[in-house]
Design a protein around this motif. Structure first.
Motif, PDB file in Angstrom:
ATOM      1  N   LEU A 168       0.845  -1.188   0.000  1.00 44.79           N
ATOM      2  CA  LEU A 168       0.000   0.000   0.000  1.00 44.79           C
ATOM      3  C   LEU A 168       0.883   1.242   0.000  1.00 44.79           C
ATOM      4  N   LEU A 169       0.556   2.208  -0.812  1.00 40.93           N
ATOM      5  CA  LEU A 169       1.360   3.420  -0.964  1.00 40.93           C
ATOM      6  C   LEU A 169       0.645   4.620  -0.369  1.00 40.93           C
ATOM      7  N   ASP A 170       1.441   5.606   0.093  1.00 43.41           N
ATOM      8  CA  ASP A 170       0.855   6.842   0.608  1.00 43.41           C
ATOM      9  C   ASP A 170       0.620   7.811  -0.544  1.00 43.41           C
ATOM     10  N   GLU A 171       0.257   9.054  -0.202  1.00 41.09           N
ATOM     11  CA  GLU A 171      -0.070  10.024  -1.245  1.00 41.09           C
ATOM     12  C   GLU A 171       1.141  10.410  -2.088  1.00 41.09           C
ATOM     13  N   HIS A 172       2.356  10.125  -1.566  1.00 39.08           N
ATOM     14  CA  HIS A 172       3.573  10.441  -2.321  1.00 39.08           C
ATOM     15  C   HIS A 172       4.108   9.226  -3.076  1.00 39.08           C
ATOM     16  N   GLY A 173       3.353   8.138  -3.071  1.00 36.51           N
ATOM     17  CA  GLY A 173       3.776   6.949  -3.791  1.00 36.51           C
ATOM     18  C   GLY A 173       4.808   6.108  -3.078  1.00 36.51           C
TER      19      GLY A 173
END
Length: 541
Positions: free
Chosen positions: A33-38
């Motif tokens: 799973l990635l955050d908003e910054h990838g």
């Protein structure tokens, strides 16, 4: 109750194992799973240590071992082993289990049972199903990098020699389960017997089929709720309930395996099959009764082959062996349960059973019953018709007019006895209520008299509110029922005993009439069904 789970991996990317333990992953696809910054999202909480890796990371230590000993060069070689110890969710509150304590237990377990193997020990606070169970992942490289002292449980050279690969055999798993049980006992944690198998075995396919099915159902219900419709089902019930503990680290592989039609079909039937067998098993008292009930109620065929039981549900052509369903469905457990049922229910066995009704075989076949059910139903109808003829011969009611006359007599006797029983029950209820009010009135009368002479009536009333309430309720009851002189409690008890005796006599008449009436009505219906079926058969011929 801690559990132990083993997973063998053929993945040569050792860093993926550490990434799974450290970063958040999708439960179904296995992707990070990635955050908003990838960037990969770290798990909210975890503890991680390495053993036998020296100055290197776990992945580097495993790759160096592979190169040094020239092993794990083929795609099908097992590169690592993962053991998961899942503790009981109650251990945190009841026994003071923390992540730090669980991590220490995991390190101790790894040092004692996997010496010489590069290892990662990682503790998570919860599993995929959010039951709150602390669990420890122990991941070891498959190659031992140093020779270790031989211990009693080590049977073959591969268990202690340098450069040999770890093998998770049945004997190894038995030893490790004993170690987990002793580990929990020493730490004062909850534990169950891990050596006697599972009563209802859960496979990986069933686990993920349930998770995917529940997710799909939740999405469908959300769509219905958005349009103002009420969902019909909230819990996914077509597959087996998942067990406590962590799902496998490479969830994508497991999820993809469920796309196999055969695997998905078996997983979707397993929970229903277990529930159906269990519902019959706990009521049957013999193996013949068990097999007959399974066929009659659920069209499930059970057979014995080489000392093992197998079950064939409707819609399948291949039997499912008991060992795939759980230990409580095998021959030994089934026979033990049936014996216990027979010993526990002597009254049910001695009770006269009602006459069985003939089965409308054509109607059942139209509903989708199989050929196995048809064969069983024909035998069942022959037995039921034989019992019907025996009954009519014993009662000397082979003539239709005599049978109808006897049914009329029994109906009259049945209704008359039932009316008397209902009347006596009403009189007993009134007697019981009167006795209660008389006793309440007698026990609170003195308190009511003291109220008249009390210096502070309000305070006295507040202090004795319960007694005065009971006294006034009894007085109101007597007034409503025009009772001026209270009857003697002994007289009321004698009257109640007399009513109970009369009720028992008429109730016995009612039971006898009802039992014989049901049998004769069933016999009449069976005869009519038999001749109707014979007439249809002749017309077809």
């Amino acid at each position: 109750m801690a559990t132990l789970k083993h997973i063998a991996s053929k993945n040569s990317d050792y860093s993926a194992i550490e990434a799974y333990l450290v970063y958040q992953h999708d439960a179904f696809t296995g992707k990070q799973l990635l955050d908003e910054h990838g960037r990969p999202k770290l798990r909210e909480s975890y503890l991680l240590d390495t053993l036998e890796c020296g100055d290197f990371s776990f992945a580097t230590a495993c790759l160096l071992a592979n190169r040094k000993y020239g092993k794990n060069t083929q795609h099908g070689d097992i590169k690592s082993h993962q053991y998961i110890i899942s503790f009981d969710p109650r251990d945190a509150a009841d026994n003071g289990l923390t992540m730090e304590k669980a991590q220490a237990l995991g390190l101790k377990f790894c040092e004692e049972n996997f010496p010489g193997h590069p290892a990662i020990v990682c503790t998570h606070p919860d599993g995929h199903n959010h039951s709150g169970n602390i669990h420890v992942h122990i991941v070891i490289g498959s190659i031992r990098t140093r020779e270790v002292e031989r211990k009693p449980y080590m049977q073959k050279p591969r268990d202690w020699r340098e450069g040999m690969k770890h093998s998770s055999t049945a004997q190894t798993m038995r030893h490790l389960r004993v170690e987990v049980m002793e580990l929990c006992e020493g730490a004062g944690l909850y534990q169950i017997d891990l050596l006697n198998g599972s009563k209802e075995r859960v496979s990986e396919a069933e686990y993920w089929a349930h998770r995917r099915g529940q997710l799909k159902l939740d999405r469908e219900n959300a769509s219905l709720a958005a349009t103002g419709q009420q969902p019909r089902q909230k819990k996914f019930e077509t597959v087996k309930v998942a067990c406590r503990g962590e799902a496998p680290p490479f969830a994508a592989q497991t999820a993809r395996s469920l796309k196999s039609p055969t695997g998905a079909f078996v997983a979707s039937q397993t929970r229903t099959l277990r529930k159906q067998i269990s519902s019959v098993l706990y009521r049957a008292t013999s193996f013949e009764d068990f097999s007959d009930r399974l066929m009659q109620q659920y069209s499930i065929t059970v057979k014995e082959s080489r000392g093992q039981l197998s079950y064939l549900p409707s819609g399948r052509t291949k039997f499912i062996r008991a060992k795939h369903l759980g230990d409580k469905f095998d021959k030994a457990e089934v026979l033990a349960t049936l014996t216990a049922n027979a010993a526990r229910k002597p009254k049910v066995q001695s009770k006269t059973t009602n006459l069985a009704k003939l089965i409308d075989i054509q109607a059942k076949l139209t509903e989708g019953k199989g050929i196995g059910y048809e064969h069983w139903a024909k035998k069942f109808n022959l037995k039921a018709m034989s019992q019907t003829l025996i009954l009519l011969q014993e009662k000397d009611l082979l003539n239709e007019d005599d049978l109808n006359q006897r049914i009329t007599e029994l109906e009259t006797k049945y209704h008359n006895a039932l009316a008397v029983v209902k009347d006596l029950e009403g009189r007993m209820k009134a007697n019981n209520k009167l006795r209660y009010q008389v006793a309440a009135y007698a026990s609170t009368k003195s308190v009511a008299q003291q109220l008249k002479t009390a210096k502070r009536p309000a305070a006295f009333e507040e202090q004795h509110r319960a007694e005065l309430t009971a006294y006034r309720a009894a007085a109101a009851y007597f007034k409503t029922n025009n009772i001026i002189k209270l009857p003697s409690p002994k007289k009321l008890e004698a009257e109640y005993a007399q009513l109970a005796s009369e009720k028992a006599k008429f109730y016995e008449q009612y039971k006898e009439a009802k039992e014989e009436l049901l049998k004769l009505k069933t016999a009449k219906q069976n005869v009519a069904s038999f001749f109707r079926e014979e007439e249809q058969t002749q017309q077809e011929r």
